[in-house]
Design an enzyme around this catalytic site. Structure first.
Site, PDB file in Angstrom:
ATOM      1  N   GLU A  90       6.129   2.916  -4.120  1.00 26.19           N
ATOM      2  CA  GLU A  90       6.077   2.347  -2.774  1.00 26.19           C
ATOM      3  C   GLU A  90       7.270   1.407  -2.698  1.00 26.19           C
ATOM      4  O   GLU A  90       7.218   0.272  -3.158  1.00 26.19           O
ATOM      5  CB  GLU A  90       4.755   1.611  -2.544  1.00 26.19           C
ATOM      6  CG  GLU A  90       4.522   1.282  -1.087  1.00 26.19           C
ATOM      7  CD  GLU A  90       4.862  -0.147  -0.707  1.00 26.19           C
ATOM      8  OE1 GLU A  90       5.162  -0.399   0.469  1.00 26.19           O
ATOM      9  OE2 GLU A  90       4.852  -1.021  -1.584  1.00 26.19           O
TER      10      GLU A  90
ATOM     11  N   ASP B 268       2.592  -0.269  -6.010  1.00 24.87           N
ATOM     12  CA  ASP B 268       2.814  -1.129  -4.849  1.00 24.87           C
ATOM     13  C   ASP B 268       3.958  -2.111  -5.098  1.00 24.87           C
ATOM     14  O   ASP B 268       4.050  -2.734  -6.154  1.00 24.87           O
ATOM     15  CB  ASP B 268       1.537  -1.926  -4.552  1.00 24.87           C
ATOM     16  CG  ASP B 268       1.682  -2.801  -3.315  1.00 24.87           C
ATOM     17  OD1 ASP B 268       1.897  -2.238  -2.226  1.00 24.87           O
ATOM     18  OD2 ASP B 268       1.608  -4.038  -3.444  1.00 24.87           O
TER      19      ASP B 268
HETATM   20  C1  OTU Z   1       2.928  -3.345   0.287  1.00 29.56           C
HETATM   21  O1  OTU Z   1       3.878  -3.399   1.318  1.00 29.56           O
HETATM   22  C2  OTU Z   1       1.610  -2.918   0.901  1.00 29.56           C
HETATM   23  O2  OTU Z   1       1.749  -1.639   1.473  1.00 29.56           O
HETATM   24  C3  OTU Z   1       1.160  -3.941   1.901  1.00 29.56           C
HETATM   25  O3  OTU Z   1      -0.012  -3.551   2.576  1.00 29.56           O
HETATM   26  C4  OTU Z   1       0.955  -5.237   1.156  1.00 29.56           C
HETATM   27  O4  OTU Z   1       0.689  -6.251   2.089  1.00 29.56           O
HETATM   28  C5  OTU Z   1       2.183  -5.641   0.326  1.00 29.56           C
HETATM   29  O5  OTU Z   1       2.742  -4.555  -0.418  1.00 29.56           O
HETATM   30  C6  OTU Z   1       1.836  -6.687  -0.695  1.00 29.56           C
HETATM   31  O6  OTU Z   1       1.024  -6.151  -1.714  1.00 29.56           O
HETATM   32  O7  OTU Z   1       6.449  -5.495   2.445  1.00 29.56           O
HETATM   33  O8  OTU Z   1       5.169  -5.142   4.748  1.00 29.56           O
HETATM   34  O9  OTU Z   1       9.434  -2.310  -0.448  1.00 29.56           O
HETATM   35  O10 OTU Z   1       7.928  -3.199   1.717  1.00 29.56           O
HETATM   36  O11 OTU Z   1       5.646  -3.483  -0.932  1.00 29.56           O
HETATM   37  C7  OTU Z   1       4.696  -4.476   3.645  1.00 29.56           C
HETATM   38  C8  OTU Z   1       8.070  -2.448  -0.569  1.00 29.56           C
HETATM   39  C9  OTU Z   1       5.507  -4.763   2.407  1.00 29.56           C
HETATM   40  C10 OTU Z   1       7.482  -3.435   0.450  1.00 29.56           C
HETATM   41  C11 OTU Z   1       6.020  -3.318   0.384  1.00 29.56           C
HETATM   42  C12 OTU Z   1       5.093  -4.155   1.132  1.00 29.56           C
END
Ligand code: OTU
Length: 635
Positions: free
Chosen positions: A316, A274
């Protein structure tokens, strides 16, 4: 290795394990050493020594069935690329209550041809608001509401018994403020102080803020949080209860690698990393995708390739395509970094094309994505648990003569349902009045018009809306990579307003597209003529058709074509052993006719229709009605 022929169990002995360790060390240790020296110059000998001990014990003590799984995957590194690898994404609690509940629903997944199950965050989160589990308070415990580590292990074993693999989230960039590391750091324990990024005043944070972006501008503005007890600021990219880890510390690196090993030993097959882009901070940048992030991931990958090679990494990284392909190891020289990564561009472009009826912007954008190593693969998806961020690159919108800001704004209005003639029922997420940027929430069914049609009792529109949803998923099931089906889409589940009643969720409308599985509704998949039966059968047949089309193996080569009709998306997939596959998809609102030879060349002659909706082939010509598509194969 002892082989119990009657149970076909294999028991690897210590000498085999030692030989395997030696072979893997010879192959991967140079990468580890190189990374450790680059990242932690002052600490390299001590850290390398500690890591060596960790991988050694891990190989010697890895549970026997997983050690055997490691050997099998070492011999077949493309295991996740197979055409029959179809993914399903769900929250354990929303899908089946608990992990044990999930284990009881594997027949349901098998009906959908699922071979890869991604369960959303399931490690113990902080109490109260926890960003859907992305604020982890203990990496070595399962959320007690879902079960225990033993349950996770039994679920993995049950999945493996059915030739399914398990993917779970590993939140690498931050922990909850309540995680023991954070609690100790806050209490002044010198061994933990360097796990996070603290600042005595605004001087340094203000300098960083001049270039940082805001991920959650409405509910978590800024990237730093004031801790009144400490009289310090702490780095918090996301919510104020999510403290960014300081990956410049060798202790964080080692601790997180130990977490990876522990999860791998439960039988986890894929770790979804993540928020990977945020792992390294550098003043004067947006603190995403810094070169050190790639060194971190490559080094962790090499360590896992020694200790637990059956475990794949999924990045991700929701970033621009040029920044994204390096997560899959693209670049000079090619690296083994992450095995899988989310194809955010395809997802955004599918929705954009659905709204406009045009496929040219999508084709141009997809064509501009650079090649990825043949051992890596995209995961392709229509919807996920997050909002849709309208990542329309200016270079792509200019290529069709559109203004990128105006197009993004159109998509925002269209999918919130406010644009005249829109069929979508979504909502705006994180609108930032300073930049005019916003993102979109809503389930695939609601965004493609199913919700509106059901509300209106409009059967004709319902058919059209289902055709839209099928078109998007038919592309995702055919495009290069591993397709993911998001829970509920197979039944057309619409937005769920239930989250508004829960104060820990109410200000985050991403919960509207995280509905609870309604098993009574799911039962209707067996009742002919219902919406659920129609959609479910469509997903089941997509899976069967995909699984039996070898050319869709992710290791093949993808080429996005340029059909003369800009409403048509066309691409081919060529696999040296399994021949060529082609897809034509009409996003336009009129029937179109495409000459196959002009598009596919001489080989078009032998093309067979593998699957079709509202489309036919006759005399070398394809005719596609609105939202019609064709899957073609050539030997
Ligand atoms: C991720 O997303 C997760 O998918 C989210 O559900 C979380 O809220 C977040 O991390 C924090 O843990 O910005 O709008 O380039 O875009 O990590 C979602 C990666 C996010 C980011 C992504 C993030």
């Amino acid at each position: 290795m002892v082989w119990h022929a009657e149970t076909s169990e294999l028991e690897p002995g210590p000498s085999l394990r030692a030989a395997v360790l030696a072979a893997r060390v010879e192959r991967h240790w140079p990468t580890v050493l190189h990374g450790v020296r680059q990242l932690y110059p002052g600490h390299a000998p001590a850290l390398a020594g500690a890591l060596a001990e960790l991988v050694r014990t891990s190989v010697l003590q890895r549970p026997a069935p997983l050690f055997v799984r490691d050997l099998a995957r070492d011999a077949d590194p493309g295991w996740f690329q197979r055409a029959d690898n179809i993914g399903y994404v769900c929250y354990a609690d929303l899908f089946a209550g608990t992990l044990a509940g999930v284990a009881e629903r594997l027949d349901y997944l098998a009906e959908l041809g699922v071979r890869y199950l991604h369960l959303m965050p399931l490690l113990r989160p902080r109490d109260g608001e926890n960003d859907g589990g992305y604020a982890v308070a203990a990496y070595d415990e399962v959320n007690p509401a879902l079960g225990t580590m033993a349950d996770l292990q039994s679920l993995a074993t049950a999945l493996h018994g059915r030739e399914m693999s398990l993917c779970i989230d590993l939140v690498l960039n931050h922990t909850a403020a309540e995680h023991p590391w954070a609690v100790k750091a806050r209490a002044g324990d010198p061994a933990y102080r360097d796990h996070y990024l603290f600042f005595p005043d605004r001087t340094v944070p203000d300098r960083y803020e001049t270039t940082l972006l805001e991920v959650f501008p409405t509910f978590a503005p800024g990237n730093f949080t004031w801790l009144p007890d400490l009289r310090q600021w702490v780095w918090t990219t996301f919510h104020e209860f999510q403290w960014d880890l300081n990956w410049a510390s060798p202790h964080v690196f080692q601790a997180m690698f130990e977490v990876m090993l522990q999860l791998a030993d439960q039988g986890v097959d894929v770790l979804r990393l993540d928020a990977a882009p945020f792992m390294w901070k550098r003043e004067g940048t947006i603190c995403q995708n810094e070169p050190e992030v790639h060194v971190l991931l490559t080094t962790l990958r090499a360590l896992m390739s020694i200790a637990a090679p059956a475990t794949a990494f999924k990045a991700e990284a929701i970033v621009a395509p040029e920044q994204l392909t390096p997560y899959l190891g693209a670049g000079e020289p090619e690296r083994h970094e992450c095995d899988l990564a989310y194809n955010n561009q395809l997802m955004v472009m599918l929705w954009s094309s659905l709204a406009t009826g045009d496929a040219k912007l999508m084709a141009n954008a997809l064509r501009r994505i650079g090649p990825i190593p043949s051992g890596a693969a995209w995961v392709n998806y229509v919807r996920c648990h997050d909002d849709i961020g309208w990542a329309i690159m200016p270079a792509d919108s200019q290529s069709v003569g559109w203004d990128s800001f105006a197009h993004r704004d159109f998509l925002l209005q269209f999918f919130s349902g406010t644009f005249p003639q829109s069929f979508a029922e979504g909502a705006i997420f994180q609108y930032n009045p300073e930049t005019g940027d916003g993102r979109t929430s809503g389930t695939a069914a609601s965004l493609s018009g199913i919700e509106r049609a059901l509300t209106d009792g409009d059967e004709v529109h319902l058919q059209i809306a289902c055709a839209r949803l099928e078109l998007l998923y038919a592309v995702v099931y055919a495009y290069g990579g591993v397709p993911l089906l998001y829970m509920g889409d197979e039944l057309g589940l619409c937005n769920d307003a239930g989250y508004l009643a829960d104060p820990a969720k109410a200000d985050d409308n991403r919960w509207m597209h995280r509905p609870r599985m309604d098993w009574a509704v799911a039962e209707r998949r067996n009742v002919q003529g219902t919406l659920e039966a129609r959609l479910f059968a469509m997903f089941a047949s997509l899976a069967t058709d995909r699984a039996s089309t070898g050319a869709l193996d992710a290791s093949g080569q993808l080429v996005v074509l340029q059909p003369s009709d800009p409403h048509v998306l066309a691409f081919t997939r060529t696999h040296p052993a399994h021949g060529t596959f082609a897809m034509l998809a009409n996003f336009g609102h009129a029937t179109t006719v495409v000459g196959l030879e002009a598009l596919l060349g001489a080989s078009a002659a032998g093309a067979q229709v593998r699957r079709a909706r509202a489309a036919t082939v006759a005399d070398g010509t394809a005719t596609l009605a609105p939202h019609g598509y064709l899957w073609l194969t050539q030997p």
